[in-house]
Motif scaffolding. Structure first.
Motif, PDB file in Angstrom:
ATOM      1  N   VAL A   1       0.862  -1.188   0.000  1.00 16.19           N
ATOM      2  CA  VAL A   1       0.000   0.000   0.000  1.00 16.19           C
ATOM      3  C   VAL A   1       0.894   1.233   0.000  1.00 16.19           C
ATOM      4  CG1 VAL A   1      -1.819   1.308   1.138  1.00 16.19           C
ATOM      5  CG2 VAL A   1      -1.866  -1.174   1.245  1.00 16.19           C
ATOM      6  N   HIS A   2       0.629   2.115  -0.974  1.00 16.62           N
ATOM      7  CA  HIS A   2       1.337   3.393  -1.085  1.00 16.62           C
ATOM      8  C   HIS A   2       0.386   4.489  -0.632  1.00 16.62           C
ATOM      9  CE1 HIS A   2       3.540   6.731  -2.707  1.00 16.62           C
ATOM     10  NE2 HIS A   2       2.572   7.021  -3.544  1.00 16.62           N
ATOM     11  N   TRP A   3       0.888   5.380   0.218  1.00 14.84           N
ATOM     12  CA  TRP A   3       0.054   6.441   0.806  1.00 14.84           C
ATOM     13  C   TRP A   3       0.274   7.691  -0.014  1.00 14.84           C
ATOM     14  CZ3 TRP A   3      -2.738   3.589   3.961  1.00 14.84           C
ATOM     15  CH2 TRP A   3      -2.158   2.412   4.432  1.00 14.84           C
ATOM     16  N   HIS A   4      -0.550   7.858  -1.012  1.00 14.14           N
ATOM     17  CA  HIS A   4      -0.327   8.864  -2.053  1.00 14.14           C
ATOM     18  C   HIS A   4      -0.436  10.293  -1.512  1.00 14.14           C
ATOM     19  CE1 HIS A   4      -0.507   9.660  -6.525  1.00 14.14           C
ATOM     20  NE2 HIS A   4      -0.612  10.838  -5.984  1.00 14.14           N
ATOM     21  N   GLY A   5       0.677  11.004  -1.565  1.00 18.96           N
ATOM     22  CA  GLY A   5       0.664  12.418  -1.166  1.00 18.96           C
ATOM     23  C   GLY A   5       1.051  12.658   0.279  1.00 18.96           C
TER      24      GLY A   5
ATOM     25  N   TYR B   1      -6.372  12.836   0.642  1.00 19.27           N
ATOM     26  CA  TYR B   1      -5.397  12.042  -0.111  1.00 19.27           C
ATOM     27  C   TYR B   1      -5.993  10.669  -0.412  1.00 19.27           C
ATOM     28  CZ  TYR B   1      -2.510  15.712   1.811  1.00 19.27           C
ATOM     29  OH  TYR B   1      -2.021  16.943   2.161  1.00 19.27           O
ATOM     30  N   TRP B   2      -5.197   9.814  -1.030  1.00 21.66           N
ATOM     31  CA  TRP B   2      -5.691   8.450  -1.244  1.00 21.66           C
ATOM     32  C   TRP B   2      -4.561   7.449  -1.089  1.00 21.66           C
ATOM     33  CZ3 TRP B   2      -5.673   5.566  -6.315  1.00 21.66           C
ATOM     34  CH2 TRP B   2      -4.786   6.112  -7.235  1.00 21.66           C
ATOM     35  N   TYR B   3      -4.932   6.209  -0.923  1.00 28.96           N
ATOM     36  CA  TYR B   3      -3.945   5.134  -0.814  1.00 28.96           C
ATOM     37  C   TYR B   3      -4.290   4.062  -1.842  1.00 28.96           C
ATOM     38  CZ  TYR B   3      -7.592   2.917   2.136  1.00 28.96           C
ATOM     39  OH  TYR B   3      -8.767   2.383   2.623  1.00 28.96           O
ATOM     40  N   HIS B   4      -3.267   3.351  -2.285  1.00 29.13           N
ATOM     41  CA  HIS B   4      -3.517   2.326  -3.309  1.00 29.13           C
ATOM     42  C   HIS B   4      -2.383   1.320  -3.342  1.00 29.13           C
ATOM     43  CE1 HIS B   4      -0.599   4.124  -6.173  1.00 29.13           C
ATOM     44  NE2 HIS B   4      -0.994   5.280  -5.651  1.00 29.13           N
ATOM     45  N   SER B   5      -2.682   0.166  -3.877  1.00 28.46           N
ATOM     46  CA  SER B   5      -1.646  -0.848  -4.041  1.00 28.46           C
ATOM     47  C   SER B   5      -0.629  -0.350  -5.046  1.00 28.46           C
ATOM     48  CB  SER B   5      -2.259  -2.163  -4.539  1.00 28.46           C
ATOM     49  OG  SER B   5      -1.215  -3.038  -4.959  1.00 28.46           O
TER      50      SER B   5
HETATM   51 CU   LIG Z   1      -0.093   6.989  -5.938  1.00 35.03          CU
END
Ligand SMILES: [Cu+2]
Length: 249
Positions: A89-93, A129-133
């Protein structure tokens, strides 16, 4: 007699919850209030866009839960992988310690099947923000969600804070979509009704642009290059893909 027993049980349950709640609120680490979330990623059948397809869900849903924090919190997020392939999981931003950035093999170890990885992130900003694989194309199969961080000092007046996650859904395997795009055929344009015959390209004086598209292995009218059977709003189907067929002159 039976009724009394049930009431006792309920009271007991309530007191357990009350205790957990209090502990959760008061827990501090490194002088920061701790906000902890548990996320479980697994493969599930989901009916999205009217078709049941294989999806990857977080806590059983697409998108995953909204993670809510206050600026200054210590976010502790336990991610459990119940799939038979690795994930991340990458914590975008988010501004965070590099080790918890969630890009597998680059900053953070991948989350192997059957294991849990704990992310520890001091929250030093506010916003949405958002998180994603960050593994393969798992994001396209549903591994994403939103993050809300309330600022230390409230600057806007509002009654309610609502989060809307807009996303798209394909019933195809994302890897097949990618293969189709690289093949440079017009499959998705035919499905969207945006394929333009060559005679029309020439009559519009756009042959030079078309040549460049071919050189780049891109198709014309390629702003949104994939056909999606559904667009989702918080995981619910928003609209059919409109037929974007160009009006005849
Ligand atoms: Cu991202």
């Amino acid at each position: 007699m039976k009724t009394i027993k049930i009431i006792t049980l309920l009271l007991f349950t309530t007191s357990i919850f009350a205790q957990v709640g209090t502990n959760g609120n008061d827990r501090k680490e490194d002088g920061r209030p701790v906000k902890e979330y548990n996320l479980t990623i697994e493969e599930n059948e989901m009916t999205l866009g009217g078709v049941t397809a294989n999806a990857m869900t977080i806590n059983g849903g697409i998108p995953g839960p909204v993670l809510e924090f206050n600026e200054g919190d210590l976010a502790i997020i336990n991610v459990t992988n119940k799939m038979d392939e690795e994930t991340s999981v990458h914590w975008h931003g988010l501004i965070l310690p590099n080790f918890y950035d969630g890009v597998p093999y680059l900053t953070t170890p991948p989350i192997e099947p059957g294991t849990t990885f704990q992310y520890r992130i001091p929250i030093n900003q506010s916003g949405t923000y958002w998180y994603h694989s960050h593994t393969m194309l798992q994001e396209q199969k549903g591994v994403y969600g939103s993050i809300i961080i309330h600022p230390k000092e409230k600057t806007l007046e509002y009654d309610k804070d609502l989060v809307v996650v807009l996303s798209d859904w394909t019933n195809e395997k994302p890897m097949n979509v990618l293969r189709n795009l690289k093949r440079g055929n017009e499959w998705y344009q035919v499905k969207k009704g945006t394929a333009v015959p060559l005679s029309r390209v020439i009559s519009e004086g756009a042959f030079g642009a078309q040549l460049k598209f071919w050189r780049d292995r891109m198709e014309g009218a390629d702003i949104a290059d994939i056909y999606y059977p559904a667009f989702l709003s918080n995981g619910k189907k928003l609209a059919e893909y409109p037929n974007l067929g160009l009006a005849k002159k």
